[in-house]
Write an enzyme that holds these catalytic residues in place. Structure first.
Site, PDB file in Angstrom:
ATOM      1  NE  ARG A 121      20.070  16.402 -15.103  1.00 11.89           N
ATOM      2  CZ  ARG A 121      20.547  16.207 -16.329  1.00 11.89           C
ATOM      3  NH1 ARG A 121      19.890  16.675 -17.374  1.00 11.89           N
ATOM      4  NH2 ARG A 121      21.674  15.557 -16.500  1.00 11.89           N
ATOM      5  CE  LYS A 143       7.924  15.249   4.793  1.00 11.36           C
ATOM      6  NZ  LYS A 143       7.736  14.614   6.120  1.00 11.36           N
ATOM      7  CD  GLU A 185      -1.841  11.003   9.102  1.00  8.98           C
ATOM      8  OE1 GLU A 185      -1.446  12.021   9.701  1.00  8.98           O
ATOM      9  OE2 GLU A 185      -1.132   9.992   8.934  1.00  8.98           O
ATOM     10  CE  LYS A 227       1.447  17.688   4.367  1.00  5.51           C
ATOM     11  NZ  LYS A 227       1.615  16.286   4.085  1.00  5.51           N
ATOM     12  CD  GLU A 237       9.911  16.412   8.270  1.00  3.91           C
ATOM     13  OE1 GLU A 237       8.716  16.137   8.320  1.00  3.91           O
ATOM     14  OE2 GLU A 237      10.800  15.558   8.092  1.00  3.91           O
ATOM     15  NE  ARG A 241       6.177  18.595   5.222  1.00  7.28           N
ATOM     16  CZ  ARG A 241       6.027  18.528   3.915  1.00  7.28           C
ATOM     17  NH1 ARG A 241       6.613  19.426   3.147  1.00  7.28           N
ATOM     18  NH2 ARG A 241       5.301  17.583   3.352  1.00  7.28           N
ATOM     19  CG  ASN A 245       6.635  13.648  11.286  1.00  9.30           C
ATOM     20  OD1 ASN A 245       5.947  13.217  10.363  1.00  9.30           O
ATOM     21  ND2 ASN A 245       7.816  14.211  11.092  1.00  9.30           N
ATOM     22  CG  HIS A 248       3.453  10.239  11.994  1.00 14.80           C
ATOM     23  ND1 HIS A 248       2.345  10.920  12.446  1.00 14.80           N
ATOM     24  CD2 HIS A 248       3.222   9.987  10.673  1.00 14.80           C
ATOM     25  CE1 HIS A 248       1.489  11.078  11.439  1.00 14.80           C
ATOM     26  NE2 HIS A 248       1.990  10.527  10.353  1.00 14.80           N
ATOM     27  CG  HIS A 252       6.980   6.023  11.447  1.00  9.99           C
ATOM     28  ND1 HIS A 252       7.680   7.191  11.248  1.00  9.99           N
ATOM     29  CD2 HIS A 252       5.943   6.072  10.576  1.00  9.99           C
ATOM     30  CE1 HIS A 252       7.082   7.916  10.306  1.00  9.99           C
ATOM     31  NE2 HIS A 252       6.033   7.256   9.887  1.00  9.99           N
ATOM     32  CG  HIS A 265       0.602   5.764   7.919  1.00 12.63           C
ATOM     33  ND1 HIS A 265       1.850   5.746   8.506  1.00 12.63           N
ATOM     34  CD2 HIS A 265       0.252   7.079   7.821  1.00 12.63           C
ATOM     35  CE1 HIS A 265       2.236   6.985   8.743  1.00 12.63           C
ATOM     36  NE2 HIS A 265       1.288   7.811   8.328  1.00 12.63           N
TER      37      HIS A 265
HETATM   38  P1  NAD Z   1      -3.128   3.471  -0.469  1.00 12.45           P
HETATM   39  O1  NAD Z   1      -2.668   4.387  -1.487  1.00 12.45           O
HETATM   40  O2  NAD Z   1      -2.483   2.134  -0.375  1.00 12.45           O
HETATM   41  O3  NAD Z   1      -4.696   3.249  -0.655  1.00 12.45           O
HETATM   42  C1  NAD Z   1      -5.364   2.382   0.253  1.00 12.45           C
HETATM   43  C2  NAD Z   1      -6.250   1.383  -0.521  1.00 12.45           C
HETATM   44  O4  NAD Z   1      -7.403   2.055  -0.998  1.00 12.45           O
HETATM   45  C3  NAD Z   1      -5.586   0.770  -1.733  1.00 12.45           C
HETATM   46  O5  NAD Z   1      -5.987  -0.584  -1.797  1.00 12.45           O
HETATM   47  C4  NAD Z   1      -6.207   1.548  -2.885  1.00 12.45           C
HETATM   48  O6  NAD Z   1      -6.215   0.806  -4.089  1.00 12.45           O
HETATM   49  C5  NAD Z   1      -7.592   1.776  -2.377  1.00 12.45           C
HETATM   50  N1  NAD Z   1      -8.287   2.932  -2.911  1.00 12.45           N
HETATM   51  C6  NAD Z   1      -7.778   4.153  -3.132  1.00 12.45           C
HETATM   52  N2  NAD Z   1      -8.740   5.007  -3.468  1.00 12.45           N
HETATM   53  C7  NAD Z   1      -9.885   4.300  -3.504  1.00 12.45           C
HETATM   54  C8  NAD Z   1     -11.239   4.644  -3.751  1.00 12.45           C
HETATM   55  N3  NAD Z   1     -11.621   5.892  -3.985  1.00 12.45           N
HETATM   56  N4  NAD Z   1     -12.164   3.656  -3.703  1.00 12.45           N
HETATM   57  C9  NAD Z   1     -11.794   2.386  -3.387  1.00 12.45           C
HETATM   58  N5  NAD Z   1     -10.546   2.009  -3.093  1.00 12.45           N
HETATM   59  C10 NAD Z   1      -9.609   2.975  -3.147  1.00 12.45           C
HETATM   60  O7  NAD Z   1      -3.040   4.094   1.007  1.00 12.45           O
HETATM   61  P2  NAD Z   1      -3.145   5.587   1.550  1.00 12.45           P
HETATM   62  O8  NAD Z   1      -3.545   5.427   2.971  1.00 12.45           O
HETATM   63  O9  NAD Z   1      -3.929   6.458   0.669  1.00 12.45           O
HETATM   64  O10 NAD Z   1      -1.637   6.096   1.486  1.00 12.45           O
HETATM   65  C11 NAD Z   1      -0.611   5.494   2.231  1.00 12.45           C
HETATM   66  C12 NAD Z   1       0.708   5.919   1.651  1.00 12.45           C
HETATM   67  O11 NAD Z   1       0.830   7.325   1.766  1.00 12.45           O
HETATM   68  C13 NAD Z   1       1.918   5.335   2.347  1.00 12.45           C
HETATM   69  O12 NAD Z   1       2.815   4.859   1.392  1.00 12.45           O
HETATM   70  C14 NAD Z   1       2.521   6.509   3.104  1.00 12.45           C
HETATM   71  O13 NAD Z   1       3.925   6.394   3.238  1.00 12.45           O
HETATM   72  C15 NAD Z   1       2.137   7.646   2.209  1.00 12.45           C
HETATM   73  N6  NAD Z   1       2.072   8.945   2.884  1.00 12.45           N
HETATM   74  C16 NAD Z   1       2.736   9.969   2.302  1.00 12.45           C
HETATM   75  C17 NAD Z   1       2.674  11.235   2.867  1.00 12.45           C
HETATM   76  C18 NAD Z   1       3.344  12.384   2.173  1.00 12.45           C
HETATM   77  O14 NAD Z   1       3.400  13.475   2.746  1.00 12.45           O
HETATM   78  N7  NAD Z   1       3.813  12.207   0.965  1.00 12.45           N
HETATM   79  C19 NAD Z   1       1.937  11.454   4.037  1.00 12.45           C
HETATM   80  C20 NAD Z   1       1.263  10.376   4.592  1.00 12.45           C
HETATM   81  C21 NAD Z   1       1.330   9.124   4.013  1.00 12.45           C
HETATM   82  N1  GLY Z   2       3.024  13.670   6.349  1.00  8.71           N
HETATM   83  C1  GLY Z   2       3.982  14.507   6.965  1.00  8.71           C
HETATM   84  C2  GLY Z   2       4.474  15.615   6.080  1.00  8.71           C
HETATM   85  O1  GLY Z   2       4.004  15.814   4.998  1.00  8.71           O
HETATM   86  O2  GLY Z   2       5.369  16.301   6.462  1.00  8.71           O
END
Ligand code: NAD
Ligand code: GLY
Length: 358
Positions: A121, A143, A185, A227, A237, A241, A245, A248, A252, A265
């Site tokens: 939990r 998130k 972003e 942010k 949100e 918030r 987006n 987005h 999306h 993305h």
């Molecule tokens: P990712 O985590 O897939 O990383 C991209 C690639 O870079 C991967 O292959 C990873 O292994 C590699 N990598 C990471 N750090 C590295 C480094 N320092 N050196 C070399 N390689 C490295 O992609 P991302 O763009 O970081 O994240 C995308 C994800 O984030 C999606 O799932 C998306 O839904 C999520 N997201 C979440 C939020 C939120 O608010 N929680 C906001 C935006 C996106």
């Molecule tokens: N990435 C959008 C949010 O965190 O709300």
């Protein structure tokens, strides 16, 4: 090193931004007084690059440290992958004082946060983001989620980390296309909130793409501060918030129509921002000059600006299916001027079609 604070009552935390932070992480965990055991969640490549530095730092801080690896990629942000972490934690009798450490990009961060929100939990976790996107967006704001076969991020929780530690040095190993995707972003923050950031990006694109440390620190700090401010105002949100987006809604749809295989993305968001600006102009909310400036900046950072070729009806259908479609209306964040946006629920399909077929 710079410290920002995100103020969310008893869920407040620091965002640390600096160089060589991984090796000094132990110095910043003193507020987690009950923590004795830590589990780092990461993927094999990031572990190879940064695991040993982080483990030494945590051990020096007196923690017992273990690691769980999840295979690389978005296809491993699932309940099954969360199960891998739960299994490890349960088999090894981890308790509520366990600290989870997300070492990686947004995939690892979202998954680790989700496990932290749900294991026993809720256990504390910290974010150590290693992609530009995760440093300016996903690690901040709480998130957390895993994907479902029917869609991205459909299972999740709002659950804040206890610390975000952004080590700028980790960006040196990031593939250039991942760096550019993160820039989308940052451009977004300029458009929604900060014309000065937008101008800074216009004037310093070469230095930024060359990973000049001072420029990086400036744009990452500014992005995290924006942010943090948005999340402080509307953590869950309920309305405001949603400005995060911007780009987005169409982004999306692009990702879904191309089965998450053709665009990162950030690339899809880049195209989405250009078309959201065009839609704003179509609705007389902003000038054509604003559209041109956004498109030019997106291009300057090597990001795509053109919609992939799908019938407009498929775009619209995909937007209706998106979890953010509201009461059967598609929600857009539209731009009035650089730094000022508006959340708009009622955009006619005719206007949308005109822009998407432009
Ligand atoms: P990712 O985590 O897939 O990383 C991209 C690639 O870079 C991967 O292959 C990873 O292994 C590699 N990598 C990471 N750090 C590295 C480094 N320092 N050196 C070399 N390689 C490295 O992609 P991302 O763009 O970081 O994240 C995308 C994800 O984030 C999606 O799932 C998306 O839904 C999520 N997201 C979440 C939020 C939120 O608010 N929680 C906001 C935006 C996106
Ligand atoms: N990435 C959008 C949010 O965190 O709300």
């Amino acid at each position: 090193m710079k410290t920002l604070r995100i103020d969310l009552a008893d869920r407040s935390y620091d965002i640390l931004i600096g160089r060589n932070l991984l090796s000094r992480l132990g110095d910043h965990l003193t507020h987690l007084k009950r923590t004795r055991r830590a589990v780092v969640v990461t993927n094999p490549e990031i572990n190879r690059l940064y695991g040993s530095t982080l483990f030494s730092a945590l051990k020096t801080a007196g923690l017992e440290v273990q690691c769980v690896e999840i295979p690389e990629g978005e296809s491993h942000k699932t309940l099954q992958d969360a199960q891998t972490v739960y299994d490890y934690l349960i088999q090894n009798q981890y308790d509520r004082n366990t600290l989870l450490v997300a070492l990686g990009g947004g995939v690892i961060g979202d998954l680790t946060g989700f496990v932290a929100a749900t294991f026993l939990r809720g256990v504390p976790y910290i974010q150590v983001p290693t992609t530009l996107l995760s440093q300016v967006d996903s690690s901040v704001g709480g998130k957390t989620a895993v994907n479902h076969p029917q869609g991205k991020n459909l299972i999740g929780a709002f659950y804040q980390p206890r610390l975000v530690a952004i080590d700028l040095d980790t960006l040196s190993s990031l593939p250039p296309e991942e760096f550019r995707a993160g820039m989308a972003e940052i451009i977004k923050y300029g458009v929604i909130e900060d014309p000065r950031l937008f101008t800074f990006l216009e004037q310093n694109s070469e230095k930024i793409l060359g990973q000049d440390t001072e420029c990086l620190a400036t744009i990452i700090e500014t992005s995290c501060a924006i942010k943090a401010k948005v999340v402080e105002r509307d953590e869950r949100e309920s309305s405001y918030r949603m400005v995060l987006n911007f780009g987005h809604t169409i982004g999306h749809a692009i990702e879904a129509l191309t089965h998450y295989a053709q665009f990162k993305h950030g690339e899809a968001v880049a195209i989405g921002m250009v078309y959201a600006a065009k839609l704003s102009c179509q609705l007389s909310m902003c000038s054509n000059e604003v559209v041109q400036k956004i498109e030019a900046l997106v291009e300057r950072f090597g990001l795509p600006t053109r919609l992939p070729d799908f019938p407009v009806e498929e775009y619209i259908e995909s937007m209706y299916r998106d979890k953010k479609a509201h009461d059967k209306n598609i929600r857009f964040i539209l731009v009035k001027d650089l730094g000022t946006v508006e959340i708009v629920d009622r955009v006619s399909e005719d206007d949308l079609k005109k822009v998407l077929t432009f």
